[in-house]
Scaffold this active site. Structure first.
Site, PDB file in Angstrom:
ATOM      1  N   HIS A 163       6.858  -5.784   0.617  1.00 35.29           N
ATOM      2  CA  HIS A 163       8.262  -6.225   0.669  1.00 35.29           C
ATOM      3  C   HIS A 163       8.897  -5.809   2.003  1.00 35.29           C
ATOM      4  O   HIS A 163       9.658  -6.567   2.602  1.00 35.29           O
ATOM      5  CB  HIS A 163       9.082  -5.569  -0.451  1.00 35.29           C
ATOM      6  N   MET A 180      -1.177  -5.101  -1.979  1.00 36.65           N
ATOM      7  CA  MET A 180      -0.024  -4.384  -2.532  1.00 36.65           C
ATOM      8  C   MET A 180       0.681  -5.239  -3.571  1.00 36.65           C
ATOM      9  O   MET A 180       0.853  -6.446  -3.391  1.00 36.65           O
ATOM     10  CB  MET A 180       0.934  -4.025  -1.415  1.00 36.65           C
ATOM     11  N   SER A 181       1.065  -4.607  -4.668  1.00 39.38           N
ATOM     12  CA  SER A 181       1.760  -5.288  -5.751  1.00 39.38           C
ATOM     13  C   SER A 181       2.562  -4.259  -6.524  1.00 39.38           C
ATOM     14  O   SER A 181       2.126  -3.111  -6.684  1.00 39.38           O
ATOM     15  CB  SER A 181       0.733  -5.934  -6.691  1.00 39.38           C
TER      16      SER A 181
END
Ligand code: PAF
Length: 293
Positions: free
Chosen positions: A37, A184-185
């Site tokens: 993000h 990435m999560s």
């Protein structure tokens, strides 16, 4: 950094920024930020003057049996990270603000939503397309930023923006990975240590596919078999789908004659992870953001 919960407030902020001649970059998110993000926010900051991030866990894109209730949330931490990433304004509406009583409109993109996550999560992309349309109407950005990890989502949004003549540019930013290769999560926190270790089979399987293509193997069924075998050999992994589809239409292909998307969704315990890579025959490199849709 400004923090707004209502449509009226964020519209005022947008109006003010516009009146100052600033360009607006928008990063729609469901919060629980990770480096992926933050990379989107930094890219927005690099390309636009005024950056708005939305944080909204959109109930409409979760199926009844899915993880809406347990989706991770931590607004305070998110606001802190957004501030550090020099975001100018955060829009974190309530569900009632986005879906007032009597809400009865939806946006549906056909075709490319029928495979992959569209197939295994019926209604998911209808929820995504609808909320993203609302957010675009609220924020009216010049550019909006999405991660390549959700490759199908990025293609769906690009198609929607083109078809509905929405006046903005979609920027797709490469997937950000942990040092060991796991994409990435926000859902990675649900993996227990054994599942976390097992999840590395995804990256390994995509690397093997890349090596096969580099070695001249263009037959999709052979590449898929090798990929599926690597994942199936991992006892904690349960395949939802592993597919190779054309770009940008996401149609089945038998042989690689151009770049294709290798996409997968795999369960580790209760956690479903997705990942993807573009396979290019003949050492061609492919920039996802440049895809003509
Ligand atoms: O990618 C996400 O986090 C969501 O699907 C999005 C684009 C914010 C819409 O709810």
């Amino acid at each position: 950094m400004l923090i707004h919960q209502t449509v009226e407030e964020i519209r005022q902020t947008v109006k003010k920024a516009r009146s100052q001649g600033l360009t607006i970059g928008f990063v729609p998110t469901m919060g629980y930020f990770h480096e992926g993000h933050l990379v989107l926010m930094r890219e927005a900051k690099r390309l636009c003057d005024f950056v708005i991030v939305s944080i909204f866990v959109n109930p409409m894109q979760f199926g009844p049996q899915e993880d809406f209730a347990r989706y991770p949330r931590d607004l305070e931490r998110d606001l802190d990270l957004a501030g550090k990433a020099q975001v100018d304004a955060v829009f974190s509406p309530t569900t009632e603000e986005m879906y007032p009583a009597g809400f009865s409109t939806a946006v549906e993109v056909e075709g490319i939503t029928e495979s992959l996550c569209g197939h295994s999560r019926p209604g998911h992309f209808k929820g995504v397309a609808t909320v993203v349309t609302m957010l675009f109407n609220i924020v009216s950005p010049d550019k909006a930023f999405f991660g390549q990890k959700d490759a199908q989502q990025a293609l769906v949004i690009k198609r929607m923006v083109r078809d509905l003549q929405m006046p903005l540019e979609i920027v797709v930013v490469p997937t950000v990975r942990e040092d060991d290769g796991l994409a990435m999560s926000s859902r990675n926190i649900f993996l227990n240590p054994a599942e976390r270790k097992a999840s590395l089979c995804l990256k390994k399987s995509m690397e093997t596919a890349g090596q096969m293509v580099a070695g001249g193997e263009f037959e999709v069924s052979k590449i898929l078999s090798a990929v599926r075998e690597i994942i199936t050999n991992e006892p904690l992994a349960l395949i939802d789908y592993v597919e190779i589809l054309s770009l940008p239409d996401l149609k089945p292909v038998a042989n690689l004659s151009g770049p294709v998307l290798l996409a997968m969704a795999v369960r580790f315990g209760k956690t479903r992870l997705i990942d993807n890579t573009v396979l290019c025959p003949g050492g061609v490199s492919y920039v996802f953001n440049d895809v003509k849709i």
